[in-house]
Design a protein around this motif. Structure first.
Motif, PDB file in Angstrom:
ATOM      1  N   VAL A  78     -16.871 -47.918  99.213  1.00  0.00           N
ATOM      2  CA  VAL A  78     -15.768 -48.088  99.571  1.00  0.00           C
ATOM      3  C   VAL A  78     -15.376 -47.011 100.473  1.00  0.00           C
ATOM      4  O   VAL A  78     -14.581 -47.136 101.698  1.00  0.00           O
ATOM      5  N   SER A  79     -16.010 -45.790 100.677  1.00  0.00           N
ATOM      6  CA  SER A  79     -15.727 -44.949 101.926  1.00  0.00           C
ATOM      7  C   SER A  79     -16.396 -45.338 103.254  1.00  0.00           C
ATOM      8  O   SER A  79     -16.070 -44.957 104.409  1.00  0.00           O
ATOM      9  N   ALA A  80     -17.397 -46.372 103.299  1.00  0.00           N
ATOM     10  CA  ALA A  80     -18.227 -46.936 104.560  1.00  0.00           C
ATOM     11  C   ALA A  80     -17.793 -48.217 104.847  1.00  0.00           C
ATOM     12  O   ALA A  80     -17.944 -48.530 106.018  1.00  0.00           O
ATOM     13  N   ARG A  81     -16.941 -48.860 104.162  1.00  0.00           N
ATOM     14  CA  ARG A  81     -16.438 -50.343 104.554  1.00  0.00           C
ATOM     15  C   ARG A  81     -15.188 -50.695 103.909  1.00  0.00           C
ATOM     16  O   ARG A  81     -14.588 -49.875 103.123  1.00  0.00           O
ATOM     17  N   ASP A  82     -14.334 -51.623 104.471  1.00  0.00           N
ATOM     18  CA  ASP A  82     -13.045 -52.001 104.300  1.00  0.00           C
ATOM     19  C   ASP A  82     -13.198 -52.428 102.846  1.00  0.00           C
ATOM     20  O   ASP A  82     -14.128 -53.623 102.586  1.00  0.00           O
ATOM     21  N   PRO A  83     -12.579 -51.844 101.777  1.00  0.00           N
ATOM     22  CA  PRO A  83     -12.679 -52.399 100.330  1.00  0.00           C
ATOM     23  C   PRO A  83     -12.404 -53.923 100.133  1.00  0.00           C
ATOM     24  O   PRO A  83     -13.245 -54.554  99.201  1.00  0.00           O
ATOM     25  N   SER A  84     -11.644 -54.410 100.989  1.00  0.00           N
ATOM     26  CA  SER A  84     -11.363 -55.722 101.016  1.00  0.00           C
ATOM     27  C   SER A  84     -12.540 -56.683 101.091  1.00  0.00           C
ATOM     28  O   SER A  84     -12.751 -58.065 101.071  1.00  0.00           O
ATOM     29  N   SER A  85     -13.668 -56.243 102.052  1.00  0.00           N
ATOM     30  CA  SER A  85     -14.996 -56.757 102.241  1.00  0.00           C
ATOM     31  C   SER A  85     -15.813 -56.597 100.881  1.00  0.00           C
ATOM     32  O   SER A  85     -17.047 -57.099 101.383  1.00  0.00           O
ATOM     33  N   LEU A  86     -15.523 -55.936 100.071  1.00  0.00           N
ATOM     34  CA  LEU A  86     -16.563 -55.730  99.014  1.00  0.00           C
ATOM     35  C   LEU A  86     -16.156 -56.872  97.838  1.00  0.00           C
ATOM     36  O   LEU A  86     -14.904 -56.629  97.550  1.00  0.00           O
ATOM     37  N   VAL A  87     -17.105 -57.030  97.318  1.00  0.00           N
ATOM     38  CA  VAL A  87     -17.193 -58.061  95.946  1.00  0.00           C
ATOM     39  C   VAL A  87     -17.990 -57.490  94.799  1.00  0.00           C
ATOM     40  O   VAL A  87     -19.217 -57.138  95.298  1.00  0.00           O
ATOM     41  N   GLY A  88     -17.406 -57.443  93.813  1.00  0.00           N
ATOM     42  CA  GLY A  88     -18.494 -56.904  92.571  1.00  0.00           C
ATOM     43  C   GLY A  88     -18.562 -58.055  91.571  1.00  0.00           C
ATOM     44  O   GLY A  88     -17.437 -58.707  91.212  1.00  0.00           O
ATOM     45  N   CYS A  89     -19.760 -58.085  91.151  1.00  0.00           N
ATOM     46  CA  CYS A  89     -20.149 -59.305  90.096  1.00  0.00           C
ATOM     47  C   CYS A  89     -20.154 -58.378  88.741  1.00  0.00           C
ATOM     48  O   CYS A  89     -20.999 -57.457  88.674  1.00  0.00           O
ATOM     49  N   VAL A  90     -19.218 -58.681  87.880  1.00  0.00           N
ATOM     50  CA  VAL A  90     -19.100 -57.836  86.573  1.00  0.00           C
ATOM     51  C   VAL A  90     -19.498 -58.642  85.546  1.00  0.00           C
ATOM     52  O   VAL A  90     -19.013 -59.557  85.303  1.00  0.00           O
ATOM     53  N   ASP A  91     -19.885 -57.841  84.379  1.00  0.00           N
ATOM     54  CA  ASP A  91     -19.920 -58.347  83.202  1.00  0.00           C
ATOM     55  C   ASP A  91     -18.663 -58.372  82.095  1.00  0.00           C
ATOM     56  O   ASP A  91     -18.507 -59.218  81.603  1.00  0.00           O
ATOM     57  N   SER A  92     -18.039 -57.222  82.504  1.00  0.00           N
ATOM     58  CA  SER A  92     -16.589 -57.114  81.643  1.00  0.00           C
ATOM     59  C   SER A  92     -15.603 -56.755  82.771  1.00  0.00           C
ATOM     60  O   SER A  92     -15.431 -55.623  83.033  1.00  0.00           O
ATOM     61  N   ALA A  93     -14.620 -57.767  82.856  1.00  0.00           N
ATOM     62  CA  ALA A  93     -13.519 -57.392  83.534  1.00  0.00           C
ATOM     63  C   ALA A  93     -12.544 -56.431  83.261  1.00  0.00           C
ATOM     64  O   ALA A  93     -11.780 -55.705  83.863  1.00  0.00           O
ATOM     65  N   GLY A  94     -12.588 -56.015  81.994  1.00  0.00           N
ATOM     66  CA  GLY A  94     -11.625 -55.157  81.463  1.00  0.00           C
ATOM     67  C   GLY A  94     -12.386 -53.713  81.275  1.00  0.00           C
ATOM     68  O   GLY A  94     -11.650 -52.714  80.482  1.00  0.00           O
ATOM     69  N   ARG A 118     -11.376 -52.221  90.613  1.00  0.00           N
ATOM     70  CA  ARG A 118     -10.260 -53.183  91.213  1.00  0.00           C
ATOM     71  C   ARG A 118      -9.043 -52.130  91.749  1.00  0.00           C
ATOM     72  O   ARG A 118      -8.447 -52.383  92.668  1.00  0.00           O
ATOM     73  N   ALA A 119      -8.913 -51.053  91.214  1.00  0.00           N
ATOM     74  CA  ALA A 119      -8.021 -50.060  91.821  1.00  0.00           C
ATOM     75  C   ALA A 119      -8.304 -49.452  93.237  1.00  0.00           C
ATOM     76  O   ALA A 119      -7.579 -49.202  94.014  1.00  0.00           O
ATOM     77  N   LEU A 120      -9.662 -49.796  93.513  1.00  0.00           N
ATOM     78  CA  LEU A 120      -9.874 -49.032  94.772  1.00  0.00           C
ATOM     79  C   LEU A 120      -9.847 -50.459  95.934  1.00  0.00           C
ATOM     80  O   LEU A 120     -10.159 -50.374  96.996  1.00  0.00           O
ATOM     81  N   GLY A 121      -9.522 -51.376  95.255  1.00  0.00           N
ATOM     82  CA  GLY A 121      -9.379 -52.972  96.085  1.00  0.00           C
ATOM     83  C   GLY A 121     -10.527 -53.822  96.190  1.00  0.00           C
ATOM     84  O   GLY A 121     -10.631 -54.667  96.947  1.00  0.00           O
ATOM     85  N   VAL A 122     -11.638 -53.607  95.365  1.00  0.00           N
ATOM     86  CA  VAL A 122     -12.615 -54.206  95.344  1.00  0.00           C
ATOM     87  C   VAL A 122     -12.478 -55.562  94.427  1.00  0.00           C
ATOM     88  O   VAL A 122     -11.826 -55.372  93.365  1.00  0.00           O
ATOM     89  N   ALA A 123     -12.807 -56.982  95.181  1.00  0.00           N
ATOM     90  CA  ALA A 123     -12.392 -57.968  94.409  1.00  0.00           C
ATOM     91  C   ALA A 123     -13.600 -58.128  93.398  1.00  0.00           C
ATOM     92  O   ALA A 123     -14.880 -57.983  93.569  1.00  0.00           O
ATOM     93  N   LEU A 124     -13.259 -58.626  92.303  1.00  0.00           N
ATOM     94  CA  LEU A 124     -14.084 -58.582  91.105  1.00  0.00           C
ATOM     95  C   LEU A 124     -14.189 -60.190  90.666  1.00  0.00           C
ATOM     96  O   LEU A 124     -13.244 -60.858  90.600  1.00  0.00           O
ATOM     97  N   ARG A 125     -15.559 -60.484  90.216  1.00  0.00           N
ATOM     98  CA  ARG A 125     -15.818 -61.865  89.916  1.00  0.00           C
ATOM     99  C   ARG A 125     -16.745 -61.898  88.755  1.00  0.00           C
ATOM    100  O   ARG A 125     -17.293 -60.926  88.492  1.00  0.00           O
ATOM    101  N   PRO A 126     -16.560 -62.699  87.587  1.00  0.00           N
ATOM    102  CA  PRO A 126     -17.245 -62.365  86.525  1.00  0.00           C
ATOM    103  C   PRO A 126     -18.819 -62.932  86.486  1.00  0.00           C
ATOM    104  O   PRO A 126     -19.129 -64.099  87.291  1.00  0.00           O
ATOM    105  N   ALA A 127     -19.586 -62.289  86.120  1.00  0.00           N
ATOM    106  CA  ALA A 127     -21.091 -62.582  86.302  1.00  0.00           C
ATOM    107  C   ALA A 127     -21.366 -63.734  85.566  1.00  0.00           C
ATOM    108  O   ALA A 127     -22.782 -64.409  85.671  1.00  0.00           O
ATOM    109  N   ASP A 128     -20.637 -64.367  84.579  1.00  0.00           N
ATOM    110  CA  ASP A 128     -21.203 -65.607  83.880  1.00  0.00           C
ATOM    111  C   ASP A 128     -21.052 -66.805  84.595  1.00  0.00           C
ATOM    112  O   ASP A 128     -21.356 -67.882  84.547  1.00  0.00           O
ATOM    113  N   ASP A 129     -20.259 -66.578  85.971  1.00  0.00           N
ATOM    114  CA  ASP A 129     -20.427 -67.927  87.003  1.00  0.00           C
ATOM    115  C   ASP A 129     -20.864 -67.258  88.310  1.00  0.00           C
ATOM    116  O   ASP A 129     -20.206 -66.623  89.105  1.00  0.00           O
ATOM    117  N   LEU A 130     -22.474 -67.031  88.270  1.00  0.00           N
ATOM    118  CA  LEU A 130     -23.103 -66.545  89.627  1.00  0.00           C
ATOM    119  C   LEU A 130     -22.818 -67.269  90.801  1.00  0.00           C
ATOM    120  O   LEU A 130     -22.615 -66.745  91.989  1.00  0.00           O
TER     121      LEU A 130
END
Length: 462
Positions: free
Chosen positions: A82-98, A106-118
């Motif tokens: 997040v300190s090296a790139r625009d957070p809007s260009s970062l995507v995180g694949c997560v197991d638990s969105a909560g 998410r608070a840092l502006g990273v887009a999150l996507r569920p890991a059960d949909d690779l």
């Protein structure tokens, strides 16, 4: 006035609507009303110009995906990115969105996507960091990630896939949990084929992992590690891994492979880069650095493997995670030559790519001084992970413990700068317009002076 070149059609249309409305109101107004309109119109004009120039000149970096983003390694790397790139260009694949980590991302502006949909995770990204979770199913999960990356390359145009591996994973005597990463590398290279873009990032033991021993260090006033008294270790900062990834995914693209110390993978393809810390240290030297930087006297004790496993169990790790970390320490520690640990050379990958050595372990202990500070020992079963952190059954122990994560304060400064920039531009424009009677900017910025001069402003801006 004409809109800046390079502006898109929608921006130009908006520009024309606003300027037409401003001109019509100006022409219908008398001298007094003109003076009332001038200053807000000037600020609006400057703000519009600023937004147009910003949108036309700023190039967004290509999207970068980090898998297992709410797990240990993924979270540590992504928060550092997040300190090296625009957070809007970062995507995180997560197991638990909560999960706690997901909410922080998410608070840092990273887009999150569920890991059960690779397929959805890899959609539209240009680069991907394949970080398998540390849990017992890591080999199977890595295989799924590799298959998804290859499919994304063929269908979505994924430019490169970077696999988080470990140093020593291809050695003949590698412990089984470490050798799993060698198998991951082979699968990636075999599935990817001869097309450039598949790279294994072989990492040393992370400095941040030492936080798992923080509770034990507070209790015993010593770093009790499963290392022999003479064994040397070159721990790597997870933030340096993020810096390497940012450099490899720079707008200029991947550097020529011949310019980096890539190690040949099976088949001779230059596709592996080893990353270690800047110096080899034995246990006594490691504890001395911790004492000097963290401000808490810490000794060193060589702990048997079974007791070290108990320390990690109390820190919240399951049996598979304990085995992996202990195997890494065993596989990556080296007995020094006659010259001691100082005679051992760190890997050349990181300084060759970044032009600097890695972060010293002293910087880690300085940042985490509070975690190692002497205080009442934690209760049994509490350890580090018990201090308000949770173990996730799929992603592994909560990496907020190891990442040293804090929200980046620079974001507040950027927001403030963007808010004040139009006002600054307006003041600068008015400064240039001083004394230039008969111009539109002079009439806008100095209405009283313009009215007294008797010179009717033309449509020349300056």
């Amino acid at each position: 006035m004409r809109p800046p070149s390079g502006s898109g059609p929608s921006a130009i249309a908006g520009y024309e609507r606003v300027t037409d409305a401003m001109l019509q109101r100006w022409q219908r107004s008398g001298p007094k009303r003109k003076r009332e309109l001038i200053r807000p119109s000037c600020l609006l004009c400057m703000a519009l110009l600023f937004s147009l120039f910003s949108s036309s000149s700023a190039a967004s970096p290509r999207p970068l995906l980090v898998t297992s983003a709410d797990g240990a390694e993924g979270f540590a790397v992504l928060t550092a990115l997040v300190s090296a790139r625009d957070p809007s260009s970062l995507v995180g694949c997560v197991d638990s969105a909560g999960s706690e980590n997901s909410l922080a991302l998410r608070a840092l502006g990273v887009a999150l996507r569920p890991a059960d949909d690779l397929r959805g995770c890899f959609s539209g990204v240009s680069f991907a960091l394949l970080a398998a979770p540390l849990t017992a199913d890591r080999a199977a999960r890595a295989s799924e990630l590799i298959a998804a990356a290859v499919a994304a390359r063929d269908e979505e145009g994924l430019a490169a896939a970077f696999l988080v591996s470990v140093i020593g994973s291809t050695a003949a005597a590698a412990p089984p949990s470490v050798a799993e990463y060698g198998a991951m590398e082979r699968e990636l290279f075999q599935r990817w084929g001869d097309v450039p873009g598949a790279v294994a990032l072989r990492t040393a033991f992370f400095q941040q992992n030492l936080l798992l021993w923080a509770g034990d260090a507070r209790e015993h006033a010593a770093l009790r590690l499963p290392l022999g008294p003479a064994a040397c270790l070159a721990p790597l900062s997870s933030r340096d891994l993020a810096s390497v990834l940012a450099a490899l995914c720079a707008p200029a693209g991947l550097p020529p492979l011949g310019e980096l110390p890539f190690l040949p993978a099976e088949g001779g393809a230059p596709a592996a880069l080893e990353l270690s810390g800047p110096a080899w240290l034995n246990g006594s030297r490691l504890s001395a650095v911790a004492t000097a930087t963290a401000g808490t006297p810490l000794g060193f004790a060589s702990l048997p493997r079974a007791e070290a496993a108990g320390v990690l169990r109390r820190a919240g790790l399951d049996a598979s995670e304990q085995r992996l970390l202990l195997d890494l320490l065993s596989a990556q520690s080296a007995l020094p030559p006659a010259g001691g640990c100082e005679a051992l050379q760190p890997s050349a990958g990181l300084p060759a790519l970044l032009g600097r050595p890695g972060a010293p372990v002293g910087a880690f202990f300085l940042e985490q001084a509070a975690a190692f500070a002497a205080r009442d020992a934690p209760t049994a079963g509490e350890g580090v992970a018990g201090e308000g952190h949770h173990h996730h059954p799929r992603t592994g122990w909560n990496s907020r413990v190891i990442a040293g994560y804090e929200a980046a304060p620079w974001q507040h400064g950027v927001v403030l700068l963007l808010a004040l920039a139009p006002v600054g531009l307006a003041l600068a424009a008015c400064s240039l317009a001083r004394g230039r009677r008969g111009t539109l900017l002079h009439a806008m910025c100095f209405p009283d002076e313009s009215a007294q001069s008797g010179v009717e402003p033309g449509w020349r801006l300056l």
